[in-house]
Design a protein around this motif. Structure first.
Motif, PDB file in Angstrom:
ATOM      1  N   MET A 176      43.380  94.969 123.892  1.00  0.00           N
ATOM      2  CA  MET A 176      42.147  95.746 123.927  1.00  0.00           C
ATOM      3  C   MET A 176      42.411  97.152 124.468  1.00  0.00           C
ATOM      4  SD  MET A 176      39.255  92.970 125.106  1.00  0.00           S
ATOM      5  CE  MET A 176      37.940  94.183 124.905  1.00  0.00           C
ATOM      6  N   LYS A 177      43.294  97.248 125.458  1.00  0.00           N
ATOM      7  CA  LYS A 177      43.651  98.564 126.001  1.00  0.00           C
ATOM      8  C   LYS A 177      44.347  99.410 124.945  1.00  0.00           C
ATOM      9  CE  LYS A 177      46.104 100.756 129.845  1.00  0.00           C
ATOM     10  NZ  LYS A 177      46.949 100.507 131.049  1.00  0.00           N
ATOM     11  N   MET A 178      45.240  98.785 124.189  1.00  0.00           N
ATOM     12  CA  MET A 178      45.939  99.495 123.125  1.00  0.00           C
ATOM     13  C   MET A 178      44.952  99.954 122.059  1.00  0.00           C
ATOM     14  SD  MET A 178      48.996  98.155 120.609  1.00  0.00           S
ATOM     15  CE  MET A 178      47.879  97.377 119.447  1.00  0.00           C
ATOM     16  N   ALA A 179      44.038  99.066 121.654  1.00  0.00           N
ATOM     17  CA  ALA A 179      43.047  99.425 120.649  1.00  0.00           C
ATOM     18  C   ALA A 179      42.170 100.566 121.147  1.00  0.00           C
ATOM     19  CB  ALA A 179      42.177  98.207 120.319  1.00  0.00           C
ATOM     20  N   GLY A 180      41.818 100.544 122.443  1.00  0.00           N
ATOM     21  CA  GLY A 180      41.006 101.608 123.023  1.00  0.00           C
ATOM     22  C   GLY A 180      41.689 102.960 122.950  1.00  0.00           C
ATOM     23  N   ARG A 181      43.003 102.950 123.132  1.00  0.00           N
ATOM     24  CA  ARG A 181      43.762 104.203 123.049  1.00  0.00           C
ATOM     25  C   ARG A 181      43.650 104.821 121.664  1.00  0.00           C
ATOM     26  NH1 ARG A 181      48.911 103.889 122.707  1.00  0.00           N
ATOM     27  NH2 ARG A 181      49.100 101.751 123.481  1.00  0.00           N
ATOM     28  N   TYR A 182      43.803 103.997 120.669  1.00  0.00           N
ATOM     29  CA  TYR A 182      43.731 104.504 119.301  1.00  0.00           C
ATOM     30  C   TYR A 182      42.302 104.890 118.921  1.00  0.00           C
ATOM     31  CZ  TYR A 182      48.593 103.338 118.418  1.00  0.00           C
ATOM     32  OH  TYR A 182      49.971 103.321 118.452  1.00  0.00           O
ATOM     33  N   MET A 183      41.332 104.187 119.462  1.00  0.00           N
ATOM     34  CA  MET A 183      39.946 104.547 119.209  1.00  0.00           C
ATOM     35  C   MET A 183      39.613 105.911 119.806  1.00  0.00           C
ATOM     36  SD  MET A 183      37.865 100.958 119.642  1.00  0.00           S
ATOM     37  CE  MET A 183      38.002  99.660 118.402  1.00  0.00           C
ATOM     38  N   ASP A 184      40.187 106.197 120.980  1.00  0.00           N
ATOM     39  CA  ASP A 184      39.987 107.516 121.596  1.00  0.00           C
ATOM     40  C   ASP A 184      40.567 108.616 120.705  1.00  0.00           C
ATOM     41  OD1 ASP A 184      38.716 106.417 123.760  1.00  0.00           O
ATOM     42  OD2 ASP A 184      40.487 106.430 125.062  1.00  0.00           O
ATOM     43  N   GLN A 185      41.743 108.362 120.147  1.00  0.00           N
ATOM     44  CA  GLN A 185      42.346 109.344 119.236  1.00  0.00           C
ATOM     45  C   GLN A 185      41.497 109.522 117.979  1.00  0.00           C
ATOM     46  OE1 GLN A 185      46.733 108.997 118.671  1.00  0.00           O
ATOM     47  NE2 GLN A 185      46.648 107.415 120.234  1.00  0.00           N
ATOM     48  N   ALA A 186      40.937 108.409 117.496  1.00  0.00           N
ATOM     49  CA  ALA A 186      40.073 108.481 116.317  1.00  0.00           C
ATOM     50  C   ALA A 186      38.819 109.290 116.619  1.00  0.00           C
ATOM     51  CB  ALA A 186      39.694 107.076 115.858  1.00  0.00           C
ATOM     52  N   ALA A 187      38.296 109.157 117.833  1.00  0.00           N
ATOM     53  CA  ALA A 187      37.115 109.926 118.228  1.00  0.00           C
ATOM     54  C   ALA A 187      37.415 111.421 118.256  1.00  0.00           C
ATOM     55  CB  ALA A 187      36.625 109.459 119.598  1.00  0.00           C
ATOM     56  N   GLU A 188      38.620 111.788 118.696  1.00  0.00           N
ATOM     57  CA  GLU A 188      39.013 113.198 118.695  1.00  0.00           C
ATOM     58  C   GLU A 188      39.134 113.726 117.272  1.00  0.00           C
ATOM     59  OE1 GLU A 188      39.457 115.499 121.141  1.00  0.00           O
ATOM     60  OE2 GLU A 188      38.461 113.975 122.357  1.00  0.00           O
ATOM     61  N   LEU A 189      39.684 112.903 116.382  1.00  0.00           N
ATOM     62  CA  LEU A 189      39.779 113.292 114.971  1.00  0.00           C
ATOM     63  C   LEU A 189      38.391 113.508 114.379  1.00  0.00           C
ATOM     64  CD1 LEU A 189      42.543 110.957 113.480  1.00  0.00           C
ATOM     65  CD2 LEU A 189      42.592 113.457 113.569  1.00  0.00           C
TER      66      LEU A 189
END
Length: 246
Positions: A176-189
């Motif tokens: 879940m922590k790993m998925a959250g990291r990528y979701m944060d990057q997706a939000a920046e995109l």
């Protein structure tokens, strides 16, 4: 006692207002979560195709616009860096429907289109207004492709990181922590893409208004863009759930 009731009522009203504002700000994400729960990733792919058909139909119905859809060959060339965004935008305004050299690489996991991206019938584009509006729509198409590819790259990176993780580290909290990291990057995109789209829409509104054109095209662009973002978020959420990451 009456005083405390008034205080409680005031607090409840304030809380309701804050929640309403939060929902208004996050309504797109709320919808994405709802869609992710309600539909499978396959069903969401179908909805993405349907959403793109909406803007394609609107463009086809506008006699002042000459823009065709991106072909799979061009999509791959953009992904590989063999074609720039400027080159692709210019090609999309070519009613002849020329395509880029094909690549042997596999296509992205989300199908952007079904069938061939056939070029529309030739339409007159003599006036500067027609040419400029067509160029703007072409930029909308290219921006959509760039955003889609950036998300696909993130998803591929997440899958690769998951594959490289030892079995003992594939715990629910860690995933879940790993998925959250990528979701944060997706939000920046998404934030970056929103800024570019807002600028395009503002320029399009100004151009159409100055030329007494039909503003419903702008509404279609805005609506389909927001809908596509929501559907894509839902798709990725559904894939994460199917893979046990959320």
């Amino acid at each position: 006692m009456k005083r405390w009731r008034k205080v409680i009522c005031a607090v409840l009203v304030l809380l309701a207002a804050l929640l309403a504002g939060l929902y208004g700000w996050q309504r797109e994400n709320v919808r994405a979560v709802t869609d992710a729960v309600q539909y499978t990733s396959g069903e969401l792919e179908e909805k993405l195709v349907e959403n793109r058909q909406v803007i394609r139909d609107a463009v086809e119905a506008a006699p002042e616009i000459v823009v065709r859809e991106v072909t799979e060959e061009e999509r791959q060339a953009l992904r590989d860096g063999a074609m720039s965004r400027e080159e692709l935008a210019e090609r999309l305004q070519d009613a002849g429907g020329q395509t880029a050299p094909s690549s042997g690489d596999q296509a992205a996991e989300i199908p952007a289109e079904t069938g061939d991206a056939a070029a529309p019938a030739q339409k007159p584009t003599e006036s500067p207004y027609q040419k400029e509006l067509s160029a703007m729509i072409a930029k909308v198409y290219v921006l959509r492709e760039e955003y889609t590819m950036a998300l696909e790259n993130l998803y591929d990176a997440a899958k690769a990181e998951y594959t490289d993780l030892p079995a003992e580290k594939r715990t629910k909290p860690g995933l879940m922590k790993m998925a959250g990291r990528y979701m944060d990057q997706a939000a920046e995109l998404e934030k970056e893409c929103d800024g570019k789209m807002d600028a395009l829409v503002a320029a399009m509104e100004k151009l159409i208004r100055e030329n007494q054109g039909d503003m419903t095209l702008v509404d279609t662009v805005v609506d389909t863009y927001a809908n596509e973002k929501s559907l894509k978020k839902a798709w990725y959420m559904a894939k994460l759930e199917e893979n046990g990451l959320v």
